[in-house]
Design a protein around this motif. Sequence first.
Motif, PDB file in Angstrom:
ATOM      1  N   CYS A  18      -4.561  -3.778   8.537  1.00 43.61           N
ATOM      2  CA  CYS A  18      -5.877  -4.180   7.669  1.00 43.61           C
ATOM      3  C   CYS A  18      -5.475  -3.570   6.317  1.00 43.61           C
ATOM      4  N   HIS A  19      -6.398  -3.881   5.234  1.00 44.26           N
ATOM      5  CA  HIS A  19      -6.642  -3.255   4.031  1.00 44.26           C
ATOM      6  C   HIS A  19      -8.123  -2.511   4.387  1.00 44.26           C
ATOM      7  N   ALA A  20      -8.048  -1.096   4.552  1.00 46.33           N
ATOM      8  CA  ALA A  20      -9.411  -0.511   4.786  1.00 46.33           C
ATOM      9  C   ALA A  20      -9.842  -0.039   3.489  1.00 46.33           C
ATOM     10  N   ARG A  21     -11.070  -0.111   3.302  1.00 47.68           N
ATOM     11  CA  ARG A  21     -11.860   0.813   2.341  1.00 47.68           C
ATOM     12  C   ARG A  21     -11.531   2.209   2.383  1.00 47.68           C
ATOM     13  N   VAL A  22     -11.186   2.762   1.508  1.00 45.26           N
ATOM     14  CA  VAL A  22     -10.611   4.234   1.670  1.00 45.26           C
ATOM     15  C   VAL A  22     -11.727   5.062   2.626  1.00 45.26           C
ATOM     16  N   PRO A  23     -12.895   5.154   1.969  1.00 46.09           N
ATOM     17  CA  PRO A  23     -13.953   5.915   2.967  1.00 46.09           C
ATOM     18  C   PRO A  23     -13.822   5.466   4.465  1.00 46.09           C
TER      19      PRO A  23
ATOM     20  N   TYR B 109     -10.567   3.972  11.503  1.00 48.03           N
ATOM     21  CA  TYR B 109      -9.149   3.265  11.784  1.00 48.03           C
ATOM     22  C   TYR B 109      -7.988   4.203  12.369  1.00 48.03           C
ATOM     23  N   GLU B 110      -8.114   5.364  11.969  1.00 53.70           N
ATOM     24  CA  GLU B 110      -7.353   6.452  12.655  1.00 53.70           C
ATOM     25  C   GLU B 110      -7.584   6.671  14.035  1.00 53.70           C
ATOM     26  N   LYS B 111      -8.772   6.569  14.148  1.00 57.19           N
ATOM     27  CA  LYS B 111      -9.273   6.795  15.840  1.00 57.19           C
ATOM     28  C   LYS B 111      -8.486   5.558  16.740  1.00 57.19           C
TER      29      LYS B 111
ATOM     30  N   PHE C 144      -5.145   1.175  -3.630  1.00 58.86           N
ATOM     31  CA  PHE C 144      -5.041   0.193  -4.634  1.00 58.86           C
ATOM     32  C   PHE C 144      -6.578  -0.231  -4.853  1.00 58.86           C
ATOM     33  N   LEU C 145      -6.668  -0.655  -5.850  1.00 54.45           N
ATOM     34  CA  LEU C 145      -8.245  -1.144  -6.300  1.00 54.45           C
ATOM     35  C   LEU C 145      -8.440  -2.701  -6.468  1.00 54.45           C
TER      36      LEU C 145
ATOM     37  N   GLU D 289     -11.656   0.907  -3.560  1.00 56.24           N
ATOM     38  CA  GLU D 289     -10.319   1.541  -3.518  1.00 56.24           C
ATOM     39  C   GLU D 289     -10.037   1.247  -1.947  1.00 56.24           C
ATOM     40  N   TYR D 290      -8.784   0.630  -1.836  1.00 53.69           N
ATOM     41  CA  TYR D 290      -8.391   0.102  -0.390  1.00 53.69           C
ATOM     42  C   TYR D 290      -6.867   0.958   0.090  1.00 53.69           C
ATOM     43  N   VAL D 291      -6.640   1.017   1.158  1.00 50.46           N
ATOM     44  CA  VAL D 291      -5.540   1.490   1.470  1.00 50.46           C
ATOM     45  C   VAL D 291      -4.910   0.504   2.851  1.00 50.46           C
TER      46      VAL D 291
END
Length: 135
Positions: free
Chosen positions: A98-103, A108-110, A120-121, A126-128
């Motif tokens: 997925c593209h997750a909102r950075v905050p 998702y790491e859980k 990226f914006l 900001e997403y990652v």
Amino acid sequence: MQIQEIHIEQVLVIRQEVMWPDKDLDFVKVSGDDAAIHLGLVDAGQLKSVISIFKEHQSIQFRKFATLVSDQGKGYGSILLNHVFEQFSQSDIKQIWCHARVPKAQFYEKFGMKKAGETFLKNGIEYVKMEKRIS
């Protein structure tokens, strides 16, 4: 509580309310919605959380994963996302991403997802990319 396939119209209402409350319904539509699998978690007769699944070859991307603001922190999103991982771990899928909102990356790491690439914006947010390899 149950997880079921739902219609795009139901998904759009929650997407808009949670992710883009200041935009209209057309803004929250994404390319491919008509071919995606849309799942919802229903509790006590009310739709609480939604996720849209886009499959391509041996990879799925989930997009527009949202839980009603009033029901966040109650575990609905975690239950729904665990369902997706379980459902697709029994198939030919090799990667879920997925593209997750950075905050939200820590959330998702859980689930064993890892950051892949640079942030990226998009629309000022900001997403990652987050991904998890299956089998």
